[in-house]
Design a protein around this motif. Structure first.
Motif, PDB file in Angstrom:
ATOM      1  N   ILE A   1       0.835  -1.199   0.000  1.00 43.03           N
ATOM      2  CA  ILE A   1       0.000   0.000   0.000  1.00 43.03           C
ATOM      3  C   ILE A   1       0.874   1.254   0.000  1.00 43.03           C
ATOM      4  CG2 ILE A   1      -1.506   1.344   1.530  1.00 43.03           C
ATOM      5  CD1 ILE A   1      -2.986  -0.749  -0.046  1.00 43.03           C
ATOM      6  N   MET A   2       2.037   1.181   0.634  1.00 41.00           N
ATOM      7  CA  MET A   2       2.908   2.349   0.760  1.00 41.00           C
ATOM      8  C   MET A   2       3.508   2.776  -0.575  1.00 41.00           C
ATOM      9  SD  MET A   2       4.665   1.354   4.399  1.00 41.00           S
ATOM     10  CE  MET A   2       5.774   2.759   4.504  1.00 41.00           C
ATOM     11  N   LEU A   3       3.460   1.908  -1.594  1.00 39.43           N
ATOM     12  CA  LEU A   3       3.956   2.295  -2.913  1.00 39.43           C
ATOM     13  C   LEU A   3       3.170   3.476  -3.479  1.00 39.43           C
ATOM     14  CD1 LEU A   3       4.453  -1.273  -4.398  1.00 39.43           C
ATOM     15  CD2 LEU A   3       6.254   0.337  -3.788  1.00 39.43           C
ATOM     16  N   GLN A   4       1.918   3.593  -3.112  1.00 35.16           N
ATOM     17  CA  GLN A   4       1.119   4.774  -3.420  1.00 35.16           C
ATOM     18  C   GLN A   4       0.494   5.323  -2.145  1.00 35.16           C
ATOM     19  OE1 GLN A   4      -1.545   3.421  -6.645  1.00 35.16           O
ATOM     20  NE2 GLN A   4      -0.549   4.945  -7.942  1.00 35.16           N
TER      21      GLN A   4
ATOM     22  N   ASP B   1     -15.010   0.466  15.169  1.00 34.59           N
ATOM     23  CA  ASP B   1     -15.082  -0.796  15.899  1.00 34.59           C
ATOM     24  C   ASP B   1     -13.734  -1.519  15.905  1.00 34.59           C
ATOM     25  OD1 ASP B   1     -17.728  -0.420  16.446  1.00 34.59           O
ATOM     26  OD2 ASP B   1     -18.467  -1.674  14.812  1.00 34.59           O
ATOM     27  N   TYR B   2     -12.907  -1.188  14.922  1.00 34.11           N
ATOM     28  CA  TYR B   2     -11.627  -1.879  14.783  1.00 34.11           C
ATOM     29  C   TYR B   2     -10.449  -1.005  15.187  1.00 34.11           C
ATOM     30  CZ  TYR B   2     -14.481  -5.123  12.117  1.00 34.11           C
ATOM     31  OH  TYR B   2     -15.453  -6.011  11.730  1.00 34.11           O
ATOM     32  N   TRP B   3     -10.504   0.274  14.818  1.00 32.88           N
ATOM     33  CA  TRP B   3      -9.413   1.181  15.174  1.00 32.88           C
ATOM     34  C   TRP B   3      -9.915   2.090  16.275  1.00 32.88           C
ATOM     35  CZ3 TRP B   3      -7.087   5.878  12.185  1.00 32.88           C
ATOM     36  CH2 TRP B   3      -5.835   6.189  12.725  1.00 32.88           C
ATOM     37  N   GLN B   4      -9.474   1.820  17.494  1.00 35.08           N
ATOM     38  CA  GLN B   4     -10.043   2.488  18.653  1.00 35.08           C
ATOM     39  C   GLN B   4      -9.106   3.560  19.202  1.00 35.08           C
ATOM     40  OE1 GLN B   4     -11.103  -0.620  21.422  1.00 35.08           O
ATOM     41  NE2 GLN B   4     -12.781  -1.354  20.152  1.00 35.08           N
ATOM     42  N   PHE B   5      -9.721   4.660  19.616  1.00 39.70           N
ATOM     43  CA  PHE B   5      -9.056   5.706  20.391  1.00 39.70           C
ATOM     44  C   PHE B   5      -9.746   5.696  21.752  1.00 39.70           C
ATOM     45  CE2 PHE B   5      -7.305   6.629  16.486  1.00 39.70           C
ATOM     46  CZ  PHE B   5      -6.725   7.888  16.328  1.00 39.70           C
ATOM     47  N   ASP B   6      -8.986   5.807  22.831  1.00 33.93           N
ATOM     48  CA  ASP B   6      -9.629   5.732  24.142  1.00 33.93           C
ATOM     49  C   ASP B   6     -10.338   7.045  24.475  1.00 33.93           C
ATOM     50  OD1 ASP B   6      -7.685   7.518  25.052  1.00 33.93           O
ATOM     51  OD2 ASP B   6      -6.619   6.056  26.278  1.00 33.93           O
ATOM     52  N   ASP B   7     -10.892   7.121  25.687  1.00 32.84           N
ATOM     53  CA  ASP B   7     -11.706   8.286  26.032  1.00 32.84           C
ATOM     54  C   ASP B   7     -10.891   9.579  26.027  1.00 32.84           C
ATOM     55  OD1 ASP B   7     -10.396   7.425  28.553  1.00 32.84           O
ATOM     56  OD2 ASP B   7     -11.595   9.025  29.457  1.00 32.84           O
TER      57      ASP B   7
ATOM     58  N   GLY C   1      -1.492   1.195  10.359  1.00 40.12           N
ATOM     59  CA  GLY C   1      -2.038   0.625   9.138  1.00 40.12           C
ATOM     60  C   GLY C   1      -3.187   1.430   8.575  1.00 40.12           C
ATOM     61  N   ARG C   2      -4.109   1.881   9.436  1.00 37.89           N
ATOM     62  CA  ARG C   2      -5.266   2.655   8.960  1.00 37.89           C
ATOM     63  C   ARG C   2      -4.846   3.969   8.286  1.00 37.89           C
ATOM     64  NH1 ARG C   2      -9.937  -0.385   8.533  1.00 37.89           N
ATOM     65  NH2 ARG C   2      -9.981  -1.817  10.301  1.00 37.89           N
ATOM     66  N   PRO C   3      -3.940   4.753   8.889  1.00 41.55           N
ATOM     67  CA  PRO C   3      -3.540   5.982   8.194  1.00 41.55           C
ATOM     68  C   PRO C   3      -2.965   5.740   6.805  1.00 41.55           C
ATOM     69  CG  PRO C   3      -2.874   6.093  10.484  1.00 41.55           C
ATOM     70  CD  PRO C   3      -3.387   4.709  10.262  1.00 41.55           C
TER      71      PRO C   3
ATOM     72  N   ASN D   1      -1.721   8.408  16.559  1.00 40.01           N
ATOM     73  CA  ASN D   1      -2.260   9.768  16.579  1.00 40.01           C
ATOM     74  C   ASN D   1      -1.623  10.652  15.511  1.00 40.01           C
ATOM     75  OD1 ASN D   1      -2.522   8.959  19.787  1.00 40.01           O
ATOM     76  ND2 ASN D   1      -4.202  10.230  19.051  1.00 40.01           N
ATOM     77  N   ALA D   2      -0.301  10.616  15.422  1.00 40.09           N
ATOM     78  CA  ALA D   2       0.385  11.483  14.462  1.00 40.09           C
ATOM     79  C   ALA D   2       0.146  11.021  13.029  1.00 40.09           C
ATOM     80  CB  ALA D   2       1.880  11.511  14.774  1.00 40.09           C
ATOM     81  N   GLY D   3       0.135   9.696  12.802  1.00 39.12           N
ATOM     82  CA  GLY D   3      -0.158   9.182  11.469  1.00 39.12           C
ATOM     83  C   GLY D   3      -1.581   9.504  11.049  1.00 39.12           C
ATOM     84  N   PHE D   4      -2.496   9.474  11.998  1.00 35.09           N
ATOM     85  CA  PHE D   4      -3.884   9.863  11.737  1.00 35.09           C
ATOM     86  C   PHE D   4      -3.949  11.318  11.264  1.00 35.09           C
ATOM     87  CE2 PHE D   4      -7.579  11.989  13.725  1.00 35.09           C
ATOM     88  CZ  PHE D   4      -8.615  11.394  13.008  1.00 35.09           C
TER      89      PHE D   4
END
Length: 720
Positions: free
Chosen positions: A591-594, A653-659, A628-630, A679-682
């Motif tokens: 995926i990183m190729l593009q 549901d899969y990529w969680q950030f806490d409260d 992976g998500r970013p 956080n930074a990649g997001f």
């Protein structure tokens, strides 16, 4: 379950809302509020400045949970191995490379203790705990009721209220952007009665004799005779007091200050030389008959008189206001999409957390920030883009410039020496390293990972985009030169194909490839081509000659390997690799190729697009973790699929950030939040989706044009 793939995008309503954003209104909607007492599996709230962070429990201090006080400057070395092995005995382990023996920083089975010492040292020091005591003892969690805590994000203020024995207690906690200090304001009748006091305690780093990934609470209290604390000045008839802490090679001070109208006195609980676990505990007692009371705790290698708490409180709020008002901002609050509010929450809270954890001078953050000691507190060189590229594209360049190129300046001598020792030219950058000397931490992955090598070239391009001047070119030139010299030298000529190969031994981005048989990793070889081509362009902009070896190797590099019209992770695989769970469970390198990689002749866009679609089919949600998500969102935006981009950023549901808004790594990472590359990649992915990249024309290319997204943004630069 995934949303169905939508191929076409029909414009129903404008995606961009015009007009200046009321930033304070947006930020303040997402203040962090807690009404339950936290435990040791909950991320604490923080105040800090990037070089320093103070982590708090519900009391606004470190009362019933010994959270850490961490800095970028306080490091410690364990005692040397007990079996007589010395770190200097370690020379590396031989791996055949292009027909010759090369020493890599791989664990030596004949020097296990020396190897482990090099892995775990230096380690980051917990500077000390500051909490509350009640009636002579540390305030017990069971006595705290009616707790409420709020982090005011716009002003950087943590306000904690609770009751103890029927009496109200209010603690206001703020950091300082200009120094490693925290200011407290405490208001309670229990202070004036003398029942509520402040205590300070100083742990000692444990001996890191075995491998581990993190310490939630850094330091232990079991070795009081291994270190000393000295009450230098107790504050009597003064507005300041000082404690000196000495741990072998590290000495520092806790400098305290308070207003003369509400004085304190500092006392040591036990006599010097005590063997008790409380041997380094101190009590700060208010001698005022009025409330509230306030004091500053400043941590420094030097004894000094810090600012009064009121001064820090005033400066801190202004500095946070300025931070929020500068650079890029995105407002999704007018969107009707049901995912918009949570996406906005993550954007705002991530911006707070990177300012506290990821804005050090000359250092990239460790993966767990300034909260706990992940990987002994050391940062990872391959992650510097995921940690720091967002600063540049969010137009907060000063934070980027505080880190780079100083970080590479620090590591240049050891990296030049490393390459020479291994038989190559230029600078071979480390992976996990001593933050001051660049000495590499031995490890199979640490020694053989290579995708960090072109990073200085990528980062230099970000710097030049922000400031396209000759000064920028000159500032970065020696690092690009050393990097490209190594890259051209490291590639090995394959006598059979006539092309230049990379490896073996190499380990790929996902760290799941067999080092001794891995040749021509698809992403790495494409990144090599991009790096060498870009370094040559850099030289031309400076009107300097381009080394012939750079252009020769670049134009004769092997291409990223393909099978059946799709890119494959590395050379030598066959089509069955798509069914190999060891590889297909994390194919992010393709995926990183593009993804973050800009356009390069090494990558065929049509092949990359087909490969991205194949990855969409086989990389299931449950297996996507970390950053992976970013990268999936960035790739999806770049290939013209905004539906898929937003799906990846909103797969809650899969990529969680806490409260508190900290990204959770997930998968088999084995580490607690925070995961700062998340956080930074997001934030980097948001920038791609909002502002695009070099060569993109459409506004908000990563948001679907289905009428449900209203994206108001300002102040961004395009990504590379």
């Amino acid at each position: 379950m995934r949303f169905p793939l939508v191929i076409s995008c029909t414009l129903l309503l404008p995606c961009l809302a015009l007009g200046k954003i009321d930033r304070q209104r947006v930020v303040s909607q997402f203040n962090i509020v807690r009404t339950n007492l936290i435990d040791n599996e909950t991320t604490p709230l923080q105040v800090g400045n990037g070089n320093f962070a103070f982590n708090v429990d519900n009391t606004g201090m470190q009362t019933f949970l010994p959270f850490n006080t961490l800095s970028s400057w306080a490091w410690h070395n364990d005692s040397l191995p007990t079996n007589g092995e010395l770190p200097s005995d370690y020379k590396g382990v031989v791996r055949e490379t292009y027909g010759r023996d090369v020493y890599y920083d791989i664990p030596d089975p004949n020097l296990k203790q020396a190897t482990q010492w090099l892995i775990s040292n230096p380690n980051r020091v917990n500077l000390g705990r500051i909490g509350l005591k009640y009636k002579g003892k540390t305030l017990d969690k069971s006595l705290i009721v009616n707790s409420k805590q709020e982090l005011d994000l716009w002003n950087g203020i943590v306000t904690s209220t609770f009751r103890v024995d029927g009496k109200d207690v209010k603690v206001v906690t703020q950091g300082d952007f200009d120094s490693d200090a925290v200011a407290f304001n405490i208001d309670s009748d229990l202070i004036t009665s003398g029942d509520l006091q402040v205590e300070l305690d100083f742990p000692y780093p444990p001996i890191h004799s075995t491998a581990y990934k993190y310490e939630v609470f850094a330091g232990v209290y079991d070795f009081p005779l291994n270190h000393t604390t000295t009450l230098v000045q107790d504050g009597t008839d003064r507005t300041s007091a000082h404690i000196q802490h000495e741990l072998q090679e590290l000495q520092y001070f806790v400098n305290l200050r308070w207003p003369k109208e509400t004085p304190f006195k500092l006392s040591r609980n036990e006599a010097p030389g005590s063997a008790s676990v409380t041997a380094h505990r101190y009590t700060l007692t208010s001698t005022s008959k009025s409330c509230p009371v306030a004091f500053t705790a400043h941590f420094s290698p030097d004894q000094r008189v810090p600012s009064f708490p009121a001064k820090i409180q005033e400066k801190n709020a202004k500095a946070w206001n300025k931070y929020w008002n500068e650079g890029g901002f995105v407002d999704l609050t007018a969107s009707s999409n049901p995912n918009a509010t949570e996406l906005q929450r993550r954007i705002i809270k991530s911006q707070y957390h990177v300012r506290v954890n990821s804005a050090a001078k000359g250092q990239s953050p460790q993966e767990s920030g300034l909260m706990n000691n992940g990987w002994y507190g050391k940062f990872h060189m391959e992650m510097v883009i995921w940690h720091n590229a967002h600063w540049a594209v969010w137009s907060k360049q000063k934070y980027f410039d505080n880190i780079f190129p100083e970080l590479y300046e620090t590591f240049l001598p050891s990296s030049l020496a490393r390459a020479k020792y291994m038989g190559w030219e230029g600078a071979r950058w480390p992976k996990m390293t001593d933050p001051e000397t660049g000495v590499s931490s031995p490890g199979d992955t640490n020694a053989q990972l290579v995708w960090q090598q072109p990073h200085p070239i990528y980062l230099a391009q970000l710097a030049y985009q922000a400031s396209p001047t000759r000064e920028t070119l000159q500032k970065w030139d020696k690092f690009l030169t050393a990097t490209a010299d190594y890259m051209a030298s490291y590639a090995g000529l394959n006598a059979t194909t006539g092309k230049y190969d990379i490896g073996p031994p190499t380990i790929g981005v996902t760290e799941n490839t067999p080092a001794n048989s891995t040749r021509n990793l698809a992403f790495e070889i494409a990144y090599w081509r991009y790096g060498l081509d870009t370094a040559a362009c850099w030289k031309r902009k400076l009107h300097q000659s381009v080394p012939e070896k750079w252009t020769h190797v670049a134009s004769n590099l092997a291409l990223p390997p393909q099978i059946d019209g799709l890119y494959t992770v590395y050379d030598g695989l066959n089509g069955s690799w798509w069914n190999d769970t060891k590889l297909n469970s994390d194919p992010r390198s393709l995926i990183m190729l593009q993804g973050i990689l800009p356009d390069t002749p090494a990558v065929d866009p049509e092949v990359a697009l087909r490969t991205a679609d194949k990855v969409w089919d086989i990389w299931t949600d449950a297996n996507i973790r970390g950053w992976g998500r970013p990268v999936l969102a960035i790739n999806s935006a770049r290939i013209g699929n905004p539906e898929r981009a937003i799906y990846h950023l909103t797969a809650y549901d899969y990529w969680q950030f806490d409260d508190a808004g900290f990204a959770i790594r997930g998968g088999d990472g084995g580490t607690p939040p925070p995961f700062m590359p998340g956080n930074a990649g997001f934030l980097l992915a948001i920038a791609y989706c909002v502002a695009g990249w070099q060569g993109s024309d459409a506004d908000t290319p990563g948001f679907p044009k289905d009428g449900s997204w209203t994206v108001k943004h300002e102040g961004f630069l395009k990504s590379l």
